[in-house]
Design a protein around this motif. Sequence first.
Motif, PDB file in Angstrom:
ATOM      1  N   ILE A 269       0.839  -1.208   0.000  1.00  0.00           N
ATOM      2  CA  ILE A 269       0.000   0.000   0.000  1.00  0.00           C
ATOM      3  C   ILE A 269       0.867   1.248   0.000  1.00  0.00           C
ATOM      4  O   ILE A 269       0.638   2.194  -0.773  1.00  0.00           O
ATOM      5  CB  ILE A 269      -0.944  -0.007   1.218  1.00  0.00           C
ATOM      6  N   LEU A 270       1.865   1.272   0.842  1.00  0.00           N
ATOM      7  CA  LEU A 270       2.763   2.423   0.923  1.00  0.00           C
ATOM      8  C   LEU A 270       3.502   2.624  -0.400  1.00  0.00           C
ATOM      9  O   LEU A 270       3.633   3.762  -0.892  1.00  0.00           O
ATOM     10  CB  LEU A 270       3.745   2.227   2.074  1.00  0.00           C
ATOM     11  N   ASP A 271       3.961   1.546  -1.001  1.00  0.00           N
ATOM     12  CA  ASP A 271       4.657   1.635  -2.286  1.00  0.00           C
ATOM     13  C   ASP A 271       3.740   2.200  -3.369  1.00  0.00           C
ATOM     14  O   ASP A 271       4.157   3.025  -4.193  1.00  0.00           O
ATOM     15  CB  ASP A 271       5.178   0.265  -2.703  1.00  0.00           C
ATOM     16  N   ALA A 272       2.481   1.752  -3.384  1.00  0.00           N
ATOM     17  CA  ALA A 272       1.535   2.215  -4.397  1.00  0.00           C
ATOM     18  C   ALA A 272       1.239   3.707  -4.239  1.00  0.00           C
ATOM     19  O   ALA A 272       1.155   4.443  -5.229  1.00  0.00           O
ATOM     20  CB  ALA A 272       0.240   1.403  -4.314  1.00  0.00           C
ATOM     21  N   LEU A 273       1.073   4.158  -3.013  1.00  0.00           N
ATOM     22  CA  LEU A 273       0.800   5.576  -2.765  1.00  0.00           C
ATOM     23  C   LEU A 273       1.988   6.439  -3.178  1.00  0.00           C
ATOM     24  O   LEU A 273       1.822   7.508  -3.772  1.00  0.00           O
ATOM     25  CB  LEU A 273       0.463   5.787  -1.293  1.00  0.00           C
ATOM     26  N   ARG A 274       3.181   5.992  -2.861  1.00  0.00           N
ATOM     27  CA  ARG A 274       4.375   6.755  -3.236  1.00  0.00           C
ATOM     28  C   ARG A 274       4.570   6.764  -4.744  1.00  0.00           C
ATOM     29  O   ARG A 274       4.973   7.777  -5.325  1.00  0.00           O
ATOM     30  CB  ARG A 274       5.595   6.176  -2.524  1.00  0.00           C
ATOM     31  N   ALA A 275       4.278   5.656  -5.394  1.00  0.00           N
ATOM     32  CA  ALA A 275       4.429   5.587  -6.842  1.00  0.00           C
ATOM     33  C   ALA A 275       3.401   6.464  -7.557  1.00  0.00           C
ATOM     34  O   ALA A 275       3.697   7.059  -8.604  1.00  0.00           O
ATOM     35  CB  ALA A 275       4.303   4.142  -7.320  1.00  0.00           C
ATOM     36  N   ALA A 276       2.196   6.561  -6.990  1.00  0.00           N
ATOM     37  CA  ALA A 276       1.150   7.383  -7.612  1.00  0.00           C
ATOM     38  C   ALA A 276       1.554   8.851  -7.645  1.00  0.00           C
ATOM     39  O   ALA A 276       1.285   9.568  -8.616  1.00  0.00           O
ATOM     40  CB  ALA A 276      -0.165   7.209  -6.873  1.00  0.00           C
ATOM     41  N   GLY A 277       2.164   9.319  -6.561  1.00  0.00           N
ATOM     42  CA  GLY A 277       2.686  10.678  -6.525  1.00  0.00           C
ATOM     43  C   GLY A 277       1.669  11.778  -6.349  1.00  0.00           C
ATOM     44  O   GLY A 277       2.044  12.949  -6.219  1.00  0.00           O
ATOM     45  N   SER A 278       0.386  11.452  -6.335  1.00  0.00           N
ATOM     46  CA  SER A 278      -0.653  12.477  -6.255  1.00  0.00           C
ATOM     47  C   SER A 278      -1.346  12.529  -4.902  1.00  0.00           C
ATOM     48  O   SER A 278      -2.294  13.299  -4.724  1.00  0.00           O
ATOM     49  CB  SER A 278      -1.695  12.246  -7.350  1.00  0.00           C
ATOM     50  N   TRP A 279      -0.900  11.714  -3.956  1.00  0.00           N
ATOM     51  CA  TRP A 279      -1.526  11.658  -2.642  1.00  0.00           C
ATOM     52  C   TRP A 279      -0.463  11.844  -1.560  1.00  0.00           C
ATOM     53  O   TRP A 279       0.695  11.458  -1.741  1.00  0.00           O
ATOM     54  CB  TRP A 279      -2.248  10.322  -2.421  1.00  0.00           C
ATOM     55  N   SER A 280      -0.875  12.419  -0.439  1.00  0.00           N
ATOM     56  CA  SER A 280       0.052  12.608   0.672  1.00  0.00           C
ATOM     57  C   SER A 280      -0.654  12.260   1.968  1.00  0.00           C
ATOM     58  O   SER A 280      -1.884  12.319   2.068  1.00  0.00           O
ATOM     59  CB  SER A 280       0.561  14.054   0.726  1.00  0.00           C
ATOM     60  N   GLY A 281       0.127  11.888   2.978  1.00  0.00           N
ATOM     61  CA  GLY A 281      -0.483  11.554   4.261  1.00  0.00           C
ATOM     62  C   GLY A 281       0.409  10.696   5.120  1.00  0.00           C
ATOM     63  O   GLY A 281       1.635  10.673   4.944  1.00  0.00           O
ATOM     64  N   ARG A 282      -0.229   9.970   6.021  1.00  0.00           N
ATOM     65  CA  ARG A 282       0.482   9.117   6.961  1.00  0.00           C
ATOM     66  C   ARG A 282      -0.148   7.739   6.993  1.00  0.00           C
ATOM     67  O   ARG A 282      -1.361   7.590   6.816  1.00  0.00           O
ATOM     68  CB  ARG A 282       0.459   9.713   8.369  1.00  0.00           C
ATOM     69  N   PHE A 283       0.685   6.745   7.238  1.00  0.00           N
ATOM     70  CA  PHE A 283       0.232   5.360   7.308  1.00  0.00           C
ATOM     71  C   PHE A 283       0.765   4.758   8.599  1.00  0.00           C
ATOM     72  O   PHE A 283       1.975   4.718   8.826  1.00  0.00           O
ATOM     73  CB  PHE A 283       0.741   4.586   6.093  1.00  0.00           C
ATOM     74  N   LEU A 284      -0.141   4.319   9.461  1.00  0.00           N
ATOM     75  CA  LEU A 284       0.216   3.703  10.731  1.00  0.00           C
ATOM     76  C   LEU A 284      -0.402   2.319  10.803  1.00  0.00           C
ATOM     77  O   LEU A 284      -1.553   2.125  10.407  1.00  0.00           O
ATOM     78  CB  LEU A 284      -0.290   4.523  11.920  1.00  0.00           C
ATOM     79  N   TYR A 285       0.340   1.347  11.326  1.00  0.00           N
ATOM     80  CA  TYR A 285      -0.227   0.020  11.516  1.00  0.00           C
ATOM     81  C   TYR A 285       0.543  -0.712  12.606  1.00  0.00           C
ATOM     82  O   TYR A 285       1.701  -0.400  12.906  1.00  0.00           O
ATOM     83  CB  TYR A 285      -0.219  -0.781  10.211  1.00  0.00           C
ATOM     84  N   THR A 286      -0.125  -1.678  13.200  1.00  0.00           N
ATOM     85  CA  THR A 286       0.476  -2.438  14.288  1.00  0.00           C
ATOM     86  C   THR A 286       1.338  -3.560  13.727  1.00  0.00           C
ATOM     87  O   THR A 286       1.011  -4.173  12.713  1.00  0.00           O
ATOM     88  CB  THR A 286      -0.602  -3.031  15.205  1.00  0.00           C
ATOM     89  N   THR A 287       2.426  -3.812  14.407  1.00  0.00           N
ATOM     90  CA  THR A 287       3.308  -4.934  14.056  1.00  0.00           C
ATOM     91  C   THR A 287       3.326  -5.985  15.162  1.00  0.00           C
ATOM     92  O   THR A 287       3.974  -7.018  15.033  1.00  0.00           O
ATOM     93  CB  THR A 287       4.738  -4.434  13.817  1.00  0.00           C
ATOM     94  N   GLY A 288       2.628  -5.722  16.231  1.00  0.00           N
ATOM     95  CA  GLY A 288       2.519  -6.616  17.371  1.00  0.00           C
ATOM     96  C   GLY A 288       1.557  -5.984  18.363  1.00  0.00           C
ATOM     97  O   GLY A 288       1.062  -4.862  18.141  1.00  0.00           O
ATOM     98  N   PRO A 289       1.220  -6.656  19.440  1.00  0.00           N
ATOM     99  CA  PRO A 289       0.280  -6.107  20.423  1.00  0.00           C
ATOM    100  C   PRO A 289       0.724  -4.736  20.941  1.00  0.00           C
ATOM    101  O   PRO A 289       1.728  -4.614  21.625  1.00  0.00           O
ATOM    102  CB  PRO A 289       0.284  -7.152  21.544  1.00  0.00           C
ATOM    103  N   GLY A 290      -0.035  -3.712  20.572  1.00  0.00           N
ATOM    104  CA  GLY A 290       0.255  -2.368  21.044  1.00  0.00           C
ATOM    105  C   GLY A 290       1.487  -1.730  20.433  1.00  0.00           C
ATOM    106  O   GLY A 290       1.891  -0.633  20.850  1.00  0.00           O
TER     107      GLY A 290
END
Length: 332
Positions: free
Chosen positions: A283-304
């Motif tokens: 998802i992050l790669d696709a957003l960066r490749a598109a070049g027309s969107w900006s923002g932040r992406f947060l997700y969990t990698t383990g409990p909390g």
Amino acid sequence: RSPFSSPCPSPSPSASPSPERSPDVGTRQLTPETRPRPRFHIAACSPSPQRHLEQFGQQFVPQFFPAPSKESACSSPSAAAVTVIAPGAGTGINGAVYAEVARMLDFDMDIVGQSRASYDRYPESWPSGAPAPNLETFAQELAQNRVVDRSDLLVFGSRGGQVVLPSLWKAYGDRIPPALVINGGCAMGLPTPVHWPPSAATFLLLGGQDNFRGSFSSEEYVLDCKGRAPASSSTTAILFVREMQHMPQAPLLAMLLPLVLRVLRAWGQRGGGGGAEKELQGILDALRAAGSWSGRFLYTTGPGTWKQASFGKMPSKIKSMPAALRSARGGA
């Protein structure tokens, strides 16, 4: 007959829908079938099914939903059963996007319900809410008809995320399938308590131009939503797209919807703790490749435990949304 128990007849792969005839209406059967199923079909939910189905076929089903092609007319045996809860999900305006994703071999999609139906209104527990039928009783009917039990993945938007998903969380608890929540309605300060199951796999898609942001700055908005997720969750993601409106722009949704569904499927199959790291990075790669969107992406990698990244060029300071655009209610 109940629209939830009626099988959708398999369409002819070469046939195109006639303007005089709406596409068939139905859902998958409760028991497995050996015959192929249609790739994309629609179900209605109403206290008066027959009358509602007639209205549904004439007024709601967009004519641009294409007939399945020969290559994608039937779902793959391993296709994920995706249920889109129509009220608030933008199935009319973004109907072409949902139809295109439904033609992919890894998804078997149902759209359940109808925007602006008699039950598409907030319940009495909300300010200026209404008695039954409403979105809360609609959620109860979904549970009674085992729609959720037959789903691998769920999609909600706007008021569906505010009312329908929390009602299903309360009914199903940890048994709820992974869910995409467009506009992040379940992560707001709502009039009723939200019992977010700690093990629920949930992907929030937030927009910087969405009225659901209220008076928060972009940073405050993301942090507020993050703070409402279960502290021990290992399967929660928050994608904030600064340019996204309350109704996601079609190019954005077309890019993100299949990618998000694959994240949720990976979480459902492998669990958290890095179980969907490859899909999340996609998802992050696709957003960066598109070049027309900006923002932040947060997700969990383990409990909390959270991981975050930015994409696109973010302004140094983002002002709060104008008061005229603030509202806690969904209009999609």
